[in-house]
Enzyme design. Structure first.
Site, PDB file in Angstrom:
ATOM      1  N   ASP A  74      10.190  89.935  -4.542  1.00 36.52           N
ATOM      2  CA  ASP A  74      10.355  89.412  -3.188  1.00 36.52           C
ATOM      3  C   ASP A  74      11.293  88.202  -3.268  1.00 36.52           C
ATOM      4  O   ASP A  74      11.704  87.782  -4.356  1.00 36.52           O
ATOM      5  CB  ASP A  74       9.008  89.085  -2.530  1.00 36.52           C
ATOM      6  CG  ASP A  74       9.135  89.082  -1.005  1.00 36.52           C
ATOM      7  OD1 ASP A  74      10.271  89.092  -0.493  1.00 36.52           O
ATOM      8  OD2 ASP A  74       8.100  89.071  -0.312  1.00 36.52           O
TER       9      ASP A  74
HETATM   10  C1  BGC Z   1       9.529  88.782   2.744  1.00 35.49           C
HETATM   11  C2  BGC Z   1       9.860  90.234   2.546  1.00 35.49           C
HETATM   12  C3  BGC Z   1      11.263  90.515   2.989  1.00 35.49           C
HETATM   13  C4  BGC Z   1      12.190  89.614   2.201  1.00 35.49           C
HETATM   14  C5  BGC Z   1      13.654  89.847   2.490  1.00 35.49           C
HETATM   15  C6  BGC Z   1      10.582  87.873   2.163  1.00 35.49           C
HETATM   16  O1  BGC Z   1      10.393  86.558   2.556  1.00 35.49           O
HETATM   17  O2  BGC Z   1       8.278  88.521   2.171  1.00 35.49           O
HETATM   18  O3  BGC Z   1       8.944  91.022   3.265  1.00 35.49           O
HETATM   19  O4  BGC Z   1      11.552  91.863   2.786  1.00 35.49           O
HETATM   20  O5  BGC Z   1      11.869  88.279   2.505  1.00 35.49           O
HETATM   21  O6  BGC Z   1      14.029  89.358   3.705  1.00 35.49           O
END
Ligand code: BGC
Length: 707
Positions: free
Chosen positions: A253
């Site tokens: 993530d």
């Molecule tokens: C979130 C994810 C997301 C990623 C990319 C993160 O902060 O937890 O769900 O896909 O950002 O934007």
């Protein structure tokens, strides 16, 4: 490729790093991340670029410089639609319709594919139990079976039969694993789950998405049983790669590799990168520890070059499967953006799915209302276009309730009052203005008032945990004041989570839980309020009586001292000041039709089949979702009081009846002890009804011979 180039291939940066400012969202720390020019040309993927023009220019520029002509992969958060926005996932879950998940994902794929997106970070398969957590809006709810079906069908919608085909994109299921139950509902907080609960409740939906073909999976931010998910070799190596045989791409993530340091499991970027790559996280999102340290890690003998090569091959293979080596722009097409985005067909689907997503929680003979009379419309969501729900990457406004009602009522028949929008807690705005003393005068010509309340959509989603789930004080006061003035009150609630609505229930004659319904919000709600569409949605997550009950979910286990029938008993599992049960349970939802479910029969000849008779006892055609729950009465571990194992959505004309049957399989009766799934013979309760708290029940004995 040399080692540095391989590491760059495993790195994902946002368009800012490519000299472009257009991004749909930046959901984490922006450390002004940049890499050396010599590395930039080998970067493997881009995060959240949102239009064909930028995508084409970034890709073109990149290919001019890329030493091996390897195209970039473009990934983005397309969560519930791209330009045409569908109901938020928690609302989509209430449709109990995997087909809706598939169709909405197909549209989202098409709209984003023409804008140059190759991968979406969806579905979020995290099971949720705590509405204090802002991201419950991104989940389809508290049930593993429903989540599994919805996740799998989303994948089928995004990816189609072949991701290389026109308008298909890759689905990346997230957040592996257990992100949905942070302690106290506080964002990014610790997760502790027994292996049995993890396997039984939390893992099935991720697995089901992978079995449906999802080509990517994202790790989560949290630690799980003390180990960060992004460096968790049990989850990623033992389970995902070895046991489940997943050979697709794992992505971290946003900055979650770096965060292993904050979790106290690595001293520095070198250790964090070593642990995560060894655990088999292929792509590092928005940090650069792989680029900075992995060469050294390899030289120190802590990672085999082979492991790096395998990770790179998985990414290249994905690019190949998308056909990017032949056509690096895939479906990016500026003309098609104009014709496909928000086209009529997509909006119609969004409207129909929204009809099936809003849950009718209460109706004391007020709904449906008829046009022709004057109605009042008040509250912060009366005229607000901010009804798409968080994570609506490509759009900003939806049809407001007022705009929707104007399609049915003459403007002079809609009396507006107290329509100031609710600000966001991020701006320290906690309430609407004090209601004006003219309120009742403004509305004196009407008997029925629609009160549109809720929480600001920005106060839901990532980074939006709350401890207080009540509507703001002035919103509660608004409903009370109107009710006390003798009006009939239709309360419509806009929220990304189950709120604590008990204080307004008695002041509302009807309550429609609208969640955030997306682009067609106001039109769809109008259809429902006027009976042009008949409500059919069922809650995908329980509504607590009070925040103090949380977590309150239907598929809990018994205690040694279950609540007794005698209210005076002290030493039982209960609260002194509140029932154990939620205000509205999972699976609950009303319709303008009434249904009777009767005659539960179980046959054990050759196979086990349970059936009921379902009758529409009203004069209105409608849909009922017939739900099958099972309880394993005695087994080697304590089992839930009931678990959803099947459902069937039937459409019945006035007075029509039908039989609904479910085959009961061994899998439905099996469960995880620690890490293995077992069937144990014994007695099972078979329950069928139209809500998790309204069920007919029979008990059967099952052993291997019957199955
Ligand atoms: C979130 C994810 C997301 C990623 C990319 C993160 O902060 O937890 O769900 O896909 O950002 O934007």
């Amino acid at each position: 490729m040399n080692t540095k180039e391989k590491l760059a291939e495993l790195t994902q940066l946002n368009p800012i790093c490519f000299g472009h400012s257009s991004i749909t969202a930046l959901t984490g720390p922006d450390f002004g991340l940049r890499v050396d020019d010599s590395i930039q040309s080998s970067i493997g993927s881009v995060l959240n670029c949102d239009n064909a023009n930028d995508m084409i220019s970034i890709q073109k520029e990149h290919l001019k410089n890329s030493p091996h002509n390897i195209p970039l992969l473009f990934m983005a958060d397309i969560i519930h639609g791209f330009k045409t926005i569908f109901p938020i996932p928690i609302a989509l879950g209430c449709t109990f319709s995997p087909e809706n998940a598939k169709k909405s994902s197909q549209v989202a794929a098409k709209e984003s594919a023409v804008s140059g997106i190759h991968v979406t970070f969806s579905p979020m398969a995290d099971l949720v139990r705590d509405p204090r957590w802002g991201r419950v809006m991104e989940s389809t709810g508290e049930d593993p079976y429903l989540n599994s079906l919805m996740s799998a069908y989303s994948v089928l919608g995004y990816q189609g039969d072949n991701v290389a085909d026109k308008y298909n994109i890759v689905s990346c299921v997230k957040h592996f694993a257990g992100y949905g139950v942070p302690e106290g509902g506080r964002e990014y907080n610790t997760v502790e789950l027994s292996n049995a609960t993890l396997h039984d409740m939390f893992l099935p939906a991720y697995r089901s998405a992978l079995e449906a073909g999802a080509k990517m999976i994202m790790t989560s931010f949290n630690t799980i049983n003390r180990v960060p998910a992004s460096s968790n070799s049990y989850l990623l190596q033992d389970l995902l790669r070895k046991e489940w045989g997943f050979d697709g791409v794992v992505i971290s993530d946003f900055n979650s590799i770096d965060e292993v340091i904050n979790h106290g499991v690595a001293q520095n970027g070198y250790e964090a990168a070593e642990k995560c790559l060894n655990a088999s996280v292929d792509i590092e999102m928005m940090s650069t520890h792989y680029i900075d340290t992995i060469e050294q890690v390899i030289n120190d003998g802590l990672l085999e070059e082979n492991a790096l090569d395998n990770a790179v091959m998985r990414v290249l293979e994905l690019k190949n499967q998308l056909g990017l080596f032949e056509n690096p722009y895939k479906d990016a097409n500026i003309e098609e953006e104009n014709t496909i985005h928000l086209c009529k067909e997509h909006r119609e689907l969004a409207r129909n799915i929204a009809h099936e997503s809003a849950v009718l929680l209460k109706n004391d003979n007020v709904l449906p209302i008829s046009n022709g009379k004057k109605i009042g419309l008040v509250g912060p969501f009366a005229c607000s276009p901010h009804v798409l729900g968080g994570w609506s990457a490509g759009s900003t406004k939806g049809v407001s309730l007022y705009e929707g009602l104007l399609e049915e009522f003459a403007p002079e028949d809609i009396l507006l009052s107290a329509t100031d929008e609710l600000g966001s807690m991020f701006d320290n705005i906690y309430d609407i203005p004090n209601i004006s003393s003219n309120l009742i005068d403004d509305l004196h010509q009407c008997d029925t008032v629609i009160v549109a309340l809720g929480e600001n959509q920005q106060d839901t989603g990532e980074g939006a945990s709350k401890t207080n789930l009540r509507l703001s004080p002035n919103q509660e006061l608004l409903v009370k004041t109107l009710k006390e003035s003798g009006k009939k009150i239709v309360t419509v609630i806009f929220s990304g989570r189950p709120l604590e609505i008990k204080p307004i229930v008695d002041y509302s004659d009807s309550i429609l839980q609208a969640w955030f319904l997306g682009t067609e919000s106001g039109n769809a709600i109008t259809d429902l309020l006027l009976g042009k569409a008949n409500p059919s949605a069922k809650l995908s997550m329980s509504f607590p009586v009070t925040v103090g009950q949380i977590p309150v979910y239907y598929n809990c286990t018994n205690t040694g001292r279950p609540k007794a029938n005698t209210p005076k008993e002290r030493y039982v599992s209960k609260y002194l000041d509140c029932p154990n049960e939620p205000l509205y349970p999972f699976g609950f939802g009303l319709s303008y039709s009434t249904f009777e479910i009767s005659n539960l029969e179980i046959s054990t000849v050759e196979k086990i089949t349970a059936s009921v008779c379902v009758k529409n006892t009203s004069t209105i055609k409608g849909n009922e979702t017939v739900q099958l729950y099972i309880r394993d009465l005695t087994s080697s571990v304590s089992r839930p009081l009931k678990e959803l194992k099947g459902f069937s959505k039937v459409t019945l004309d006035a007075n029509e009846s039908t039989t609904v049957s479910f085959d009961i399989t061994k899998d439905m009766l099996s469960f995880y002890t620690e890490t293995s799934k077992v069937f144990e013979k014994g007695y099972f309760d078979i329950m069928i009804g139209n809500s998790s708290d309204n069920l007919l029940q029979k008990n059967i004995y099952v052993d291997e011979n019957i199955l």
